[in-house]
Scaffold this motif. Structure first.
Motif, PDB file in Angstrom:
ATOM      1  N   UNK A   2       0.828  -1.188   0.000  1.00 33.59           N
ATOM      2  CA  UNK A   2       0.000   0.000   0.000  1.00 33.59           C
ATOM      3  C   UNK A   2       0.878   1.260   0.000  1.00 33.59           C
ATOM      4  N   UNK A   3       0.410   2.301  -0.704  1.00 32.17           N
ATOM      5  CA  UNK A   3       1.170   3.552  -0.783  1.00 32.17           C
ATOM      6  C   UNK A   3       1.285   4.201   0.595  1.00 32.17           C
ATOM      7  N   UNK A   4       0.218   4.143   1.415  1.00 30.19           N
ATOM      8  CA  UNK A   4       0.279   4.710   2.758  1.00 30.19           C
ATOM      9  C   UNK A   4       1.314   3.995   3.612  1.00 30.19           C
ATOM     10  N   UNK A   5       1.419   2.681   3.460  1.00 32.11           N
ATOM     11  CA  UNK A   5       2.396   1.921   4.222  1.00 32.11           C
ATOM     12  C   UNK A   5       3.816   2.299   3.798  1.00 32.11           C
ATOM     13  N   UNK A   6       4.052   2.463   2.505  1.00 32.06           N
ATOM     14  CA  UNK A   6       5.366   2.896   2.019  1.00 32.06           C
ATOM     15  C   UNK A   6       5.710   4.275   2.564  1.00 32.06           C
ATOM     16  N   UNK A   7       4.723   5.154   2.594  1.00 31.03           N
ATOM     17  CA  UNK A   7       4.897   6.508   3.103  1.00 31.03           C
ATOM     18  C   UNK A   7       5.263   6.457   4.589  1.00 31.03           C
ATOM     19  N   UNK A   8       4.591   5.617   5.343  1.00 29.49           N
ATOM     20  CA  UNK A   8       4.865   5.484   6.769  1.00 29.49           C
ATOM     21  C   UNK A   8       6.233   4.855   7.023  1.00 29.49           C
ATOM     22  N   UNK A   9       6.609   3.881   6.212  1.00 28.19           N
ATOM     23  CA  UNK A   9       7.935   3.274   6.354  1.00 28.19           C
ATOM     24  C   UNK A   9       9.038   4.287   6.042  1.00 28.19           C
ATOM     25  N   UNK A  10       8.809   5.117   5.050  1.00 28.71           N
ATOM     26  CA  UNK A  10       9.760   6.186   4.728  1.00 28.71           C
ATOM     27  C   UNK A  10       9.876   7.152   5.902  1.00 28.71           C
ATOM     28  N   UNK A  11       8.753   7.520   6.502  1.00 24.10           N
ATOM     29  CA  UNK A  11       8.770   8.427   7.647  1.00 24.10           C
ATOM     30  C   UNK A  11       9.527   7.807   8.816  1.00 24.10           C
ATOM     31  N   UNK A  12       9.309   6.537   9.077  1.00 25.54           N
ATOM     32  CA  UNK A  12      10.006   5.865  10.177  1.00 25.54           C
ATOM     33  C   UNK A  12      11.503   5.793   9.889  1.00 25.54           C
ATOM     34  N   UNK A  13      11.860   5.524   8.635  1.00 26.88           N
ATOM     35  CA  UNK A  13      13.279   5.482   8.264  1.00 26.88           C
ATOM     36  C   UNK A  13      13.924   6.855   8.463  1.00 26.88           C
ATOM     37  N   UNK A  14      13.230   7.926   8.077  1.00 26.78           N
ATOM     38  CA  UNK A  14      13.762   9.278   8.282  1.00 26.78           C
ATOM     39  C   UNK A  14      13.902   9.595   9.769  1.00 26.78           C
ATOM     40  N   UNK A  15      12.942   9.158  10.558  1.00 30.02           N
ATOM     41  CA  UNK A  15      12.991   9.383  11.995  1.00 30.02           C
ATOM     42  C   UNK A  15      14.182   8.653  12.622  1.00 30.02           C
ATOM     43  N   UNK A  17      16.911   7.760  11.041  1.00 26.82           N
ATOM     44  CA  UNK A  17      18.109   8.410  10.537  1.00 26.82           C
ATOM     45  C   UNK A  17      18.405   9.677  11.337  1.00 26.82           C
ATOM     46  N   UNK A  18      17.376  10.464  11.627  1.00 26.24           N
ATOM     47  CA  UNK A  18      17.567  11.684  12.410  1.00 26.24           C
ATOM     48  C   UNK A  18      18.066  11.360  13.809  1.00 26.24           C
ATOM     49  N   UNK A  19      17.519  10.314  14.429  1.00 27.45           N
ATOM     50  CA  UNK A  19      17.978   9.903  15.757  1.00 27.45           C
ATOM     51  C   UNK A  19      19.447   9.464  15.707  1.00 27.45           C
ATOM     52  N   UNK A  20      19.818   8.740  14.674  1.00 28.09           N
ATOM     53  CA  UNK A  20      21.212   8.330  14.507  1.00 28.09           C
ATOM     54  C   UNK A  20      22.134   9.517  14.319  1.00 28.09           C
ATOM     55  N   UNK A  21      21.680  10.508  13.579  1.00 29.24           N
ATOM     56  CA  UNK A  21      22.496  11.707  13.376  1.00 29.24           C
ATOM     57  C   UNK A  21      22.695  12.473  14.683  1.00 29.24           C
ATOM     58  N   UNK A  22      21.635  12.605  15.471  1.00 25.44           N
ATOM     59  CA  UNK A  22      21.765  13.291  16.760  1.00 25.44           C
ATOM     60  C   UNK A  22      22.768  12.553  17.630  1.00 25.44           C
TER      61      UNK A  22
END
Length: 145
Positions: A2-15, A17-22
């Motif tokens: 589902x497109x919504x699931x892909x969108x949510x997985x992308x958001x979780x991956x970005x989140x 990544x941001x935590x790893x950067x911090x």
């Protein structure tokens, strides 16, 4: 998928990544705090860490907005969320540009200082080569006596 699931997985991956950067920025700051002796360099390292942590946190807030967007039902709420996310993105871009410029200026200043020190060093070497060694001066003055 589902497109919504892909969108949510992308958001979780970005989140994530941001935590790893911090985490990485704070790790680099701790290492710099332990090893950097020059107070000016230490201040620069702290400010750089602060700018980068702020950027990474803002990068982490964007996927949070992406994740809560499906639960917002009113059009005004979606508009406000979109404007907040646009503001965060603009602020993030400004922080990134300023970080780049400040790092560039800092290293340019260090380079100029290094070049000036090299010029002084080469001038001292040339002066030392031009003047006779002290041993020769003493031996010539003894011969004259």
């Amino acid at each position: 998928m589902n497109l919504d699931l892909k969108f949510q997985l992308l958001a979780i991956a970005l989140l994530l990544m941001a935590a790893g950067l911090v985490w990485r920025h704070l790790h680099v700051w701790r290492r710099a705090k332990a090893t950097v002796r020059d107070p000016e360099e230490r201040i620069f390292a702290w400010r750089q860490c602060r700018r980068r942590v702020q950027s990474s946190v803002m990068l982490g807030l964007l996927p949070v907005g992406m994740l809560i967007e499906p639960w917002i039902t009113s059009s005004i709420g979606k508009l406000v969320l979109g404007l907040v996310m646009l503001f965060l993105l603009g602020w993030l871009l400004l922080l990134v540009v300023f970080d780049y410029l400040l790092v560039h200026l800092h290293y340019r200043r260090l380079h100029r200082r290094c070049v000036a020190d090299q010029i002084k060093f080469h001038a001292e070497i040339n002066r030392a080569k031009a003047s006779p060694p002290k041993d020769e001066e003493e031996s010539t003055s003894k011969e004259e006596d």
